[in-house]
Design a protein around this motif. Structure first.
Motif, PDB file in Angstrom:
ATOM      1  N   GLY A 138       0.795  -1.228   0.000  1.00 10.06           N
ATOM      2  CA  GLY A 138       0.000   0.000   0.000  1.00 10.06           C
ATOM      3  C   GLY A 138       0.820   1.267   0.000  1.00 10.06           C
ATOM      4  N   GLY A 139       2.095   1.169  -0.374  1.00 11.26           N
ATOM      5  CA  GLY A 139       2.916   2.369  -0.521  1.00 11.26           C
ATOM      6  C   GLY A 139       3.830   2.690   0.636  1.00 11.26           C
ATOM      7  N   ALA A 140       3.863   1.854   1.666  1.00 11.00           N
ATOM      8  CA  ALA A 140       4.753   2.124   2.800  1.00 11.00           C
ATOM      9  C   ALA A 140       6.199   1.777   2.447  1.00 11.00           C
ATOM     10  CB  ALA A 140       4.309   1.323   4.023  1.00 11.00           C
ATOM     11  N   HIS A 141       7.125   2.414   3.136  1.00 11.06           N
ATOM     12  CA  HIS A 141       8.549   2.154   2.997  1.00 11.06           C
ATOM     13  C   HIS A 141       9.026   1.558   4.307  1.00 11.06           C
ATOM     14  CE1 HIS A 141       9.165   4.646  -0.721  1.00 11.06           C
ATOM     15  NE2 HIS A 141       7.988   5.080  -0.311  1.00 11.06           N
ATOM     16  N   VAL A 142       9.548   0.315   4.271  1.00  8.65           N
ATOM     17  CA  VAL A 142       9.922  -0.408   5.477  1.00  8.65           C
ATOM     18  C   VAL A 142      11.421  -0.701   5.439  1.00  8.65           C
ATOM     19  CG1 VAL A 142       9.603  -2.522   6.826  1.00  8.65           C
ATOM     20  CG2 VAL A 142       7.650  -1.460   5.673  1.00  8.65           C
TER      21      VAL A 142
END
Length: 199
Positions: free
Chosen positions: A84-88
């Motif tokens: 969903g577009g998160a950066h981890v």
């Protein structure tokens, strides 16, 4: 340590619980109040042998979670956490392992691996080079070369002290490249919201 852009601290905890490799999503138990690293490591307060504990928070737009317990093998794929577009981002230090396990860095974005490598920059433990997006790997490689770090292999470094300096330098590069910073004093000596993950 897991750092995320694009999720709240509570969303990060819930996604980590859903990513646990226990055959079913983990159950999140919110501990009352906030706890220090010393308290979470206290076996009289927290069961570090079977449960995974998270001290978590937010700093300058980055949500983070510090993990305690037998967790490294429980979260092998953080790709779904970044959906969903998160950066981890994850940095792993297995200092209590007893084996010379190299520190490890990985970055996932929107469900896909963007970059991963061990911080010893050698081929130990089956990790060789920088995996992931070739353009991003090239950017990381160029930054390491510019800083005088070896791109393939740690040959030339003599002793643990120089390797530790290399590690800190590389962590600094990653912080600058990905705009990451953490509240060091609060994490090491302060109290943070705490949750436990169980089956």
């Amino acid at each position: 340590m897991v750092m995320v852009r694009g999720l709240t601290p509570d969303e990060l905890v819930e996604r980590l619980a859903a990513a646990a490799l226990w055959g079913a999503p983990a159950v999140v138990h919110r501990a009352s109040g906030e706890h220090s690293a010393e308290e979470v490591a206290n076996p009289g307060l927290f069961d570090a042998d079977s449960d995974v504990h998270l001290r978590y928070g937010e700093h300058e737009g980055v949500s983070f979670a510090v993990m305690y317990g037998p967790w490294w093998g429980e979260f092998n794929d953080l790709g779904p956490v970044s959906a969903g577009g998160a950066h981890v981002f994850r940095v792993v230090f297995e200092e209590d392992n007893g084996k010379p396990v190299p520190p490890f860095f990985e970055y996932h974005r929107d469900g896909h691996l963007a970059c991963s490598f061990n911080l010893h920059l050698d081929a130990s433990w089956g990790y060789d080079g920088i995996d992931g997006d070739p353009a991003l790997a090239a950017e990381v490689t160029a930054a390491m070369t510019e800083a005088g770090l070896p791109v393939a292999g740690r040959e030339g470094y003599k002793g643990e002290e120089e390797e530790e300096q290399m590690r800190y330098k590389l962590l600094g590069i990653l912080g600058r490249l990905f705009d990451l910073s953490l509240p060091r004093e609060q994490i090491l000596r302060g109290c943070l919201a705490t949750a436990s993950l169980t089956t």
